[in-house]
Design a protein around this motif. Structure first.
Motif, PDB file in Angstrom:
ATOM      1  N   THR A   4       0.831  -1.205   0.000  1.00 50.80           N
ATOM      2  CA  THR A   4       0.000   0.000   0.000  1.00 50.80           C
ATOM      3  C   THR A   4       0.866   1.255   0.000  1.00 50.80           C
ATOM      4  O   THR A   4       2.004   1.242   0.490  1.00 50.80           O
ATOM      5  N   VAL A   5       0.313   2.318  -0.538  1.00 50.68           N
ATOM      6  CA  VAL A   5       1.031   3.597  -0.540  1.00 50.68           C
ATOM      7  C   VAL A   5       1.267   4.066   0.889  1.00 50.68           C
ATOM      8  O   VAL A   5       2.332   4.603   1.209  1.00 50.68           O
ATOM      9  N   GLU A   6       0.291   3.848   1.752  1.00 48.35           N
ATOM     10  CA  GLU A   6       0.456   4.272   3.140  1.00 48.35           C
ATOM     11  C   GLU A   6       1.667   3.617   3.784  1.00 48.35           C
ATOM     12  O   GLU A   6       2.442   4.266   4.492  1.00 48.35           O
ATOM     13  N   LYS A  31       1.439   9.027  -7.105  1.00 44.23           N
ATOM     14  CA  LYS A  31       1.402  10.327  -6.439  1.00 44.23           C
ATOM     15  C   LYS A  31       0.017  10.741  -5.979  1.00 44.23           C
ATOM     16  O   LYS A  31      -0.126  11.372  -4.924  1.00 44.23           O
ATOM     17  N   ASP A  32      -1.015  10.410  -6.745  1.00 46.23           N
ATOM     18  CA  ASP A  32      -2.368  10.820  -6.339  1.00 46.23           C
ATOM     19  C   ASP A  32      -2.777  10.158  -5.035  1.00 46.23           C
ATOM     20  O   ASP A  32      -3.394  10.787  -4.164  1.00 46.23           O
ATOM     21  N   GLU A  33      -2.428   8.883  -4.903  1.00 44.99           N
ATOM     22  CA  GLU A  33      -2.711   8.168  -3.652  1.00 44.99           C
ATOM     23  C   GLU A  33      -1.791   8.639  -2.533  1.00 44.99           C
ATOM     24  O   GLU A  33      -2.186   8.708  -1.364  1.00 44.99           O
ATOM     25  N   PRO A  36      -2.018  12.676   0.108  1.00 47.02           N
ATOM     26  CA  PRO A  36      -2.515  12.957   1.466  1.00 47.02           C
ATOM     27  C   PRO A  36      -1.628  12.381   2.561  1.00 47.02           C
ATOM     28  O   PRO A  36      -1.502  12.969   3.642  1.00 47.02           O
ATOM     29  N   HIS A  37      -0.985  11.239   2.291  1.00 48.92           N
ATOM     30  CA  HIS A  37      -0.083  10.634   3.284  1.00 48.92           C
ATOM     31  C   HIS A  37       1.175  11.477   3.455  1.00 48.92           C
ATOM     32  O   HIS A  37       1.653  11.696   4.578  1.00 48.92           O
ATOM     33  N   LEU A  38       1.722  11.982   2.353  1.00 49.77           N
ATOM     34  CA  LEU A  38       2.901  12.839   2.422  1.00 49.77           C
ATOM     35  C   LEU A  38       2.579  14.154   3.122  1.00 49.77           C
ATOM     36  O   LEU A  38       3.398  14.674   3.890  1.00 49.77           O
TER      37      LEU A  38
END
Length: 277
Positions: A4-6, A31-33, A36-38
């Protein structure tokens, strides 16, 4: 199973500059996913807490480097928010690397950078770094130069603090715009510039190219923070084996100037060697 990106972003937060490039590239590719995490890593308090020892002390700064690579006003606005809340926690990254990171946003982050310059509540060195980024962007995209100059003039006109005006004027001079020189000259005539920080002869020297430095004036790849070079300061001062302070091996802007004047570095020779934003 695809990671997962997270979890990728959390790995970056844990490892900081020692994050492997495959992980960094995977984050950017999604990048779209990842955005928000970054943004959370760059702005939330727990990632800035060097006492907890959970995350790399450079986690938020690494997130901002990746955000600048992703680009766009949303990412740039997140960096704006981070610097508004945590500029005191960044050490000399503000004057050393931040202008180059901001410049990496390019045209897509122009509006957010202009907002940083105009934000009278933002730390003056952060604003100066944003102004310096606009200088670099204008050299790559000359069509932005008139608007950048207008943004700086308006920011100066809105200021009543002589120190802040001096820093912004220093950045304004970097555009070397002949039509702007009378505006700068008038600031000196009205004694609105601290001549201990910036004098008019220095402005003329800037216009004449005396302080030109291609290495300083060119945006750097923000992903350089993840490359294990011998000169990579961040690798040498990463997370859990160190004191938990973000600092620089170079002269700090609030340290005594190395010329022996007795003044703070930021009020003396800093602009002469190109470390102001």
């Amino acid at each position: 199973m695809k990671e997962t990106v997270e979890s990728l972003v959390q790995r970056l937060a844990m490892l900081g500059p020692e994050t492997d490039m495959d992980t960094v590239r995977s984050i950017i590719a999604r990048k779209d996913e990842a955005l928000p995490h970054l943004v959370r890593v760059a702005t939330e308090e727990n990632y800035w807490d060097t006492e907890s020892r959970i995350f790399s002390i450079w986690a938020p700064i690494c997130a901002m480097h990746v955000l600048s690579k992703i680009g766009g006003n949303e990412a740039a606005s997140a960096v704006h928010s981070a610097m508004k809340m945590h500029h005191d926690d960044t050490g000399d990254w503000i004057t050393e690397d931040m202008p180059y990171v901001l410049a990496a946003f390019g045209l897509g982050g122009f509006d957010a950078l202009a907002s940083m310059v105009a934000d009278i509540h933002l730390d003056e060195f952060v604003r100066n770094g944003a102004a310096r980024a606009l200088v670099m962007i204008s050299r790559l995209h000359p069509e932005t130069k008139p608007r950048s100059i207008r943004v700086l003039k308006e920011a100066i006109a809105a200021e009543d603090n002589i120190g802040k005006i001096s820093l912004l004027t220093d950045a304004l001079a970097e555009f070397k715009d002949r039509d702007t020189l009378p505006f700068i000259e008038e600031l000196f005539k009205r004694k609105m510039v601290d001549t201990k920080c910036l004098n008019y002869q220095t402005v003329l020297d800037i216009y004449a190219g005396k302080f030109d430095n291609p290495q300083r004036d060119t945006p750097r790849d923000p992903l350089g923070i993840f490359i294990p070079r011998p000169d990579n300061f961040y690798w040498k001062n990463n997370a859990k084996t160190k004191s938990g302070e973000r600092h620089s091996v170079k002269v700090g802007r609030n340290d005594p100037c190395t010329c022996g004047s007795g003044k703070k570095f930021k009020k003396c020779c800093m602009h002469k060697i190109g470390l102001i934003g």
